[in-house]
Design an enzyme around this catalytic site. Structure first.
Site, mmCIF file in Angstrom:
data_model
loop_
_atom_site.group_PDB
_atom_site.id
_atom_site.type_symbol
_atom_site.label_atom_id
_atom_site.label_comp_id
_atom_site.label_asym_id
_atom_site.label_seq_id
_atom_site.Cartn_x
_atom_site.Cartn_y
_atom_site.Cartn_z
ATOM 1 N N TRP A 1 0.837 -1.204 0.275
ATOM 2 C CA TRP A 1 -0.157 -0.010 0.025
ATOM 3 C C TRP A 1 0.814 1.182 0.094
ATOM 4 O O TRP A 1 0.465 2.389 -0.859
ATOM 5 C CB TRP A 1 -0.854 -0.125 1.288
ATOM 6 C CG TRP A 1 -1.931 -1.089 0.806
ATOM 7 C CD1 TRP A 1 -2.093 -2.276 1.602
ATOM 8 C CD2 TRP A 1 -3.078 -1.171 0.260
ATOM 9 N NE1 TRP A 1 -3.033 -3.078 1.013
ATOM 10 C CE2 TRP A 1 -3.706 -2.506 -0.063
ATOM 11 C CE3 TRP A 1 -3.634 -0.318 -0.884
ATOM 12 C CZ2 TRP A 1 -4.954 -2.808 -0.436
ATOM 13 C CZ3 TRP A 1 -4.610 -0.681 -1.726
ATOM 14 C CH2 TRP A 1 -5.241 -1.876 -1.530
ATOM 15 N N ASP B 1 -1.629 6.479 6.683
ATOM 16 C CA ASP B 1 -2.604 5.606 6.094
ATOM 17 C C ASP B 1 -3.074 4.721 6.890
ATOM 18 O O ASP B 1 -2.329 3.677 7.184
ATOM 19 C CB ASP B 1 -2.210 4.907 4.763
ATOM 20 C CG ASP B 1 -3.079 4.019 4.276
ATOM 21 O OD1 ASP B 1 -4.221 3.734 4.859
ATOM 22 O OD2 ASP B 1 -3.077 3.459 3.114
ATOM 23 N N LYS C 1 -12.456 -1.489 6.919
ATOM 24 C CA LYS C 1 -11.683 -2.704 7.533
ATOM 25 C C LYS C 1 -12.022 -2.536 9.171
ATOM 26 O O LYS C 1 -12.704 -3.637 9.610
ATOM 27 C CB LYS C 1 -10.032 -2.520 7.549
ATOM 28 C CG LYS C 1 -9.526 -3.136 6.326
ATOM 29 C CD LYS C 1 -9.527 -1.988 5.029
ATOM 30 C CE LYS C 1 -8.582 -2.258 4.130
ATOM 31 N NZ LYS C 1 -8.515 -3.364 3.226
#
Lengths: 368, 368
Positions: free
Chosen positions: B109, B178, B202
């Site tokens: 990511w 993030d 999530k």
């Protein structure tokens, strides 16, 4: 259950997010805890799980069938609403082009789209309804189309002014249409468009998902250096799974598409029903001897957003307040123009419109 | 009802969209047709209606309280997920700056975020875990921070590799984090960050909404010529109503925040619970004599995504398949690295983790 629920529920004339079909809400409610056969809520399901892939495929299939979308068009589901499309469209279709794009300025939304296009490239105002306060729309005789324009942009229905195109233009340049507020309210001749987009929260679902239908050949214009999410080609290539899509919003849009297909019986029937509903309100306006003044010129009246004024702002306030007491909710006009706005999207029941028409007549009698 | 539902439901170890608290789903289900007192579904409610404004304000309030966010930070809710943030961050914080931003590359990511930053400006790889296949994370001794960097970017938890920072760095440059996959799993020292963002699917809600927490002074960097939706300042100025926000996703995130506050009792308790759950699985891995091989170095193990391999790919396939039969769903590792991944976010019940730990031991006995 549905009886109790129907009694509790008001008639929601909000411009969006807006009324949804009761049967769609009932199914979503029933399956919210556990999508039958999957052991989990759609809210918890991976976007790469077979259960969601089936939902995505069915939504695309039904959208294609309802709108009779030709095979040379791609369908993707994005986030960011119309505002993001205002930028994505010129970023993808205007960058690297030598001619300006044509913009038809027919109200607040097309004006905002133009402002964003100007940040990205050349954009020409091909027509502007400002001089009559956006109460009418152009016909092909009213502007000079640039056949070499990268695209011609229009907003099919201006929610704030209540004007709506009822025709599909046949232009040399690809027509790019913001159909956010009247998507699926009638059949479209998709082949006459280069790109059609619609955020769902008026006619097609909840807020949070935007359908984009784009002619394949236009994808070649997208340059590699665009910000990843802003590039249509990535979304097309990954079939709307470039990143995690708004799974629940797509699921609910899928339920609305199925309702349109199976319960309503297709877009021709939906169109006839929308015409019937809108006529009820416009007839009251036209029969009121000027008490209710419609904003839009009769030829360009929206079937989705019926906008009108009363003799004074005080009466408009009173009208909205009394309406609310009767369970007729969300009638206040947009804060930028005032007045009254009745949004009667696909899912607004006939009974709601009838009650509003009745209320309008009574209100005039008592406050005329 | 809840008993039946619990029996039907599997344990969902999917990396996201992911498991949600049962009580949250139950409340959403109960109120889906009609939000009490409002006569319509939250799915139909205007984003400018008092009902939704209350929901939005409560979500902000509870988020602020849970994370103890200082007053000089703004909270906004956006669409587009992490992918859009990959671009929005450099567009807002890097354009017009002379120094490169620092990026810590700790897995898939953060690498994707770097790639997008490079499209917008100068970005320096301050540290890269590639040489050990992203199985560990840097400490402050492992890279040379550039105190003049416009920001230092990190991904707090890499879902694919299963490595997670358990500390808040104290840097001279603003830390941009993030936190999509471990948001709200422990208390954060927000004052040490310039910007924190998290897509909800999530730990914090359904797919379709991304929370951004930004230090006020950083907003001054956003240039006026950014595409409208991509400019943080517009969203802050309009309090997340720059355009129609994903109302239902915000509503559901609000229910999760209330669950964290009232049912769980805050983030310290959530953290302890997450540590307890993760330990159950890492203990099985460590006690398996090498049968299960964890990907992450012990010091950097994620509490959210437990990634491991079995002796062969065939055994990994068998493991996931047999797990599924037992109602332990979504255990397959990311397609880019293979193996097994058990995502045990906040809402994963202890019982689910216990059953998985038991299954791991049994599987080894039978296939060792």
């Amino acid at each position: 259950m549905s009886t109790t629920v129907a009694q509790e529920r008001v008639y929601n004339f909000s411009p969006g997010p807006a009324v949804l079909p009761v049967s769609v809400l009932q199914q979503a409610q029933r399956d919210l805890m556990c999508l039958p056969g999957y052991g989990m809520s759609i809210l918890e399901m991976s976007h790469r799980a077979p259960g969601f892939l089936d939902i995505l495929a069915a939504a695309k299939h039904n959208l294609k069938e309802l709108l009779r979308i030709p095979d040379n068009y791609k369908i993707i589901f994005l986030q960011g609403g119309s505002r993001l499309q205002f930028s994505m469209i010129p970023m993808n279709l205007l960058r690297g082009q030598s001619q300006p794009a044509d913009y038809l300025i027919t109200g607040s939304w097309s004006k905002m789209a133009l402002d964003e296009a100007k940040r990205e490239g050349l954009a020409r105002v091909a027509w502007d309804g400002k001089s009559t306060n956006y109460d009418r729309l152009p016909t092909l005789a009213d502007w000079q189309p640039n056949k070499d324009a990268p695209y011609t942009y229009l907003c099919s229905n201006e929610t704030i002014q209540g004007v709506q195109f009822d025709t599909d233009f046949d232009l040399k340049s690809p027509v790019v249409a913001d159909c956010s507020s009247d998507f699926l309210h009638r059949p479209l001749d998709v082949a006459k468009y280069g790109l059609i987009y619609a955020c769902a929260q008026k006619n097609a679902g909840p807020a949070g998902v935007t359908a984009v239908i784009i002619r394949e050949d236009l994808l070649a214009r997208s340059q590699d250096n665009l910000p990843g999410y802003m590039n249509y080609t990535g979304h097309v290539k990954e079939d709307s799974l470039y990143n995690t899509p708004p799974t629940f919003a797509i699921y609910l849009m899928g339920l609305v598409l199925r309702w349109l297909k199976d319960d309503v019986g297709g877009l021709e029937k939906m169109h006839a029903f929308n015409q019937e509903k809108a006529k009820l309100l416009y007839d009251v306006i036209d029969g009121s001897g000027g008490y209710f003044k419609g904003h839009a010129q009769p030829a360009n009246r929206s079937l989705m957003n019926v906008t009108f004024r009363l003799p004074s702002e005080d009466l408009e306030k009173k009208f909205c307040k009394e309406g609310e007491k009767r369970g007729l909710d969300g009638l206040k006009g947009h804060r930028s123009v005032g007045g009254v706005r009745a949004s009667i999207y696909n899912a607004m029941p006939l009974e709601g419109v009838k009650q509003l028409a009745e209320f309008m007549k009574e209100f005039q009698q008592q406050n005329g």
